[in-house]
Design a protein around this motif. Structure first.
Motif, PDB file in Angstrom:
ATOM      1  N   LEU A  40       0.821  -1.200   0.000  1.00 20.35           N
ATOM      2  CA  LEU A  40       0.000   0.000   0.000  1.00 20.35           C
ATOM      3  C   LEU A  40       0.863   1.262   0.000  1.00 20.35           C
ATOM      4  O   LEU A  40       0.522   2.257  -0.651  1.00 20.35           O
ATOM      5  CB  LEU A  40      -0.944   0.002   1.208  1.00 20.35           C
ATOM      6  N   ILE A  91     -10.971  -0.046  -2.431  1.00 23.00           N
ATOM      7  CA  ILE A  91      -9.731   0.735  -2.426  1.00 23.00           C
ATOM      8  C   ILE A  91      -9.673   1.618  -3.666  1.00 23.00           C
ATOM      9  O   ILE A  91      -9.346   2.812  -3.584  1.00 23.00           O
ATOM     10  CB  ILE A  91      -8.505  -0.201  -2.372  1.00 23.00           C
ATOM     11  N   VAL A 107      -9.478   5.690  -3.511  1.00 24.57           N
ATOM     12  CA  VAL A 107      -8.289   6.335  -4.066  1.00 24.57           C
ATOM     13  C   VAL A 107      -8.668   7.241  -5.229  1.00 24.57           C
ATOM     14  O   VAL A 107      -8.178   8.376  -5.335  1.00 24.57           O
ATOM     15  CB  VAL A 107      -7.264   5.270  -4.501  1.00 24.57           C
ATOM     16  N   LYS A 166      -4.474   4.070   4.814  1.00 26.06           N
ATOM     17  CA  LYS A 166      -3.579   2.915   4.748  1.00 26.06           C
ATOM     18  C   LYS A 166      -3.670   2.061   6.007  1.00 26.06           C
ATOM     19  O   LYS A 166      -3.924   0.841   5.923  1.00 26.06           O
ATOM     20  CB  LYS A 166      -2.131   3.355   4.529  1.00 26.06           C
ATOM     21  N   LEU A 186      -7.004   0.258   6.359  1.00 24.61           N
ATOM     22  CA  LEU A 186      -7.156  -0.908   5.492  1.00 24.61           C
ATOM     23  C   LEU A 186      -6.440  -2.129   6.077  1.00 24.61           C
ATOM     24  O   LEU A 186      -6.969  -3.246   6.054  1.00 24.61           O
ATOM     25  CB  LEU A 186      -6.599  -0.594   4.098  1.00 24.61           C
TER      26      LEU A 186
END
Length: 212
Positions: free
Chosen positions: A107, A172, A176, A192, A195
């Motif tokens: 990530l 994700i 993003v 981050k 997640l």
């Protein structure tokens, strides 16, 4: 100073081969395509705006690309190849680490890549949806590769776990893309750790990497 300006050839005589000149022109055009779209979007970016940034003639552009759509496709391939290469490197280097470390590194590489080249990030995450069906298919293929990375990272083995990884990768991608569209690169990093914590708390839902 933009990347496309930095890559312009020196004036006057030089000792570059024809192949090197063409490669330089092509690279400048691809970089300029991404840069120009940060201001006007794909639909609002004429070829003339790309030419101005790249410092090449219209004739040169059409010697290399059939159309703006063709140029976008090449710019997308360039951006996605750079992204894939970065992920492959960090995956290889993290093969023997624990799941948390591996996920953190992947990530981090992903978000760093987006932050390092926001024009390319906007190109393959945001503007791609305005560039037509072919571009969208390329975007979906890139998403599929990211799902494969997520499945391997989380140890997905069953069909249910692989489906769960698909939903995680989609989530994700959505989060993003929204941040890139809003030019909110700094807050990428806020998700981050969340997640990683989500994957850890989910046990074996996404795979066996975090199973008890």
């Amino acid at each position: 100073m933009s990347d496309s300006t930095l890559r312009q050839l020196p004036r006057g005589r030089h000792h570059l081969s024809r192949e090197q000149v063409v490669a330089s022109q092509r690279e400048r055009i691809l970089v300029a395509m991404g840069e120009a779209m940060t201001e006007r979007g794909y639909v609002g970016t004429p070829v003339a705006a790309v030419l101005k940034r790249a410092g090449v003639s219209r004739e040169t552009f059409y010697e290399l690309f059939r159309s703006k759509e063709d140029c976008f496709a090449a710019a997308f391939d360039r951006a996605s190849a750079a992204f894939a290469a970065r992920l492959h490197q960090v995956i290889t280097e993290s093969a023997d680490t624990d799941a948390c470390t591996r996920m953190d590194r992947i990530l981090t590489a992903y978000f760093t890549h987006l932050s390092d080249d926001p024009a390319a990030a906007r190109l393959f995450l945001v503007e791609v949806y305005a560039a037509g069906p072919s571009a969208i298919r390329s975007r979906m293929a890139l998403q599929h590769r990211f799902v494969e990375v997520a499945a391997a990272m989380l140890g997905a083995e069953t069909a249910q776990q692989q489906f769960a990884c698909s939903t995680l990768a989609a989530a994700i991608g959505f989060m993003v893309t929204a941040k890139i569209a809003d030019d909110d690169l700094d807050s990428l990093w806020e998700i981050k750790d969340q997640l990683i914590d989500l994957a850890r708390r989910s046990g074996s839902v996404y795979g066996n990497a975090f199973a008890d």
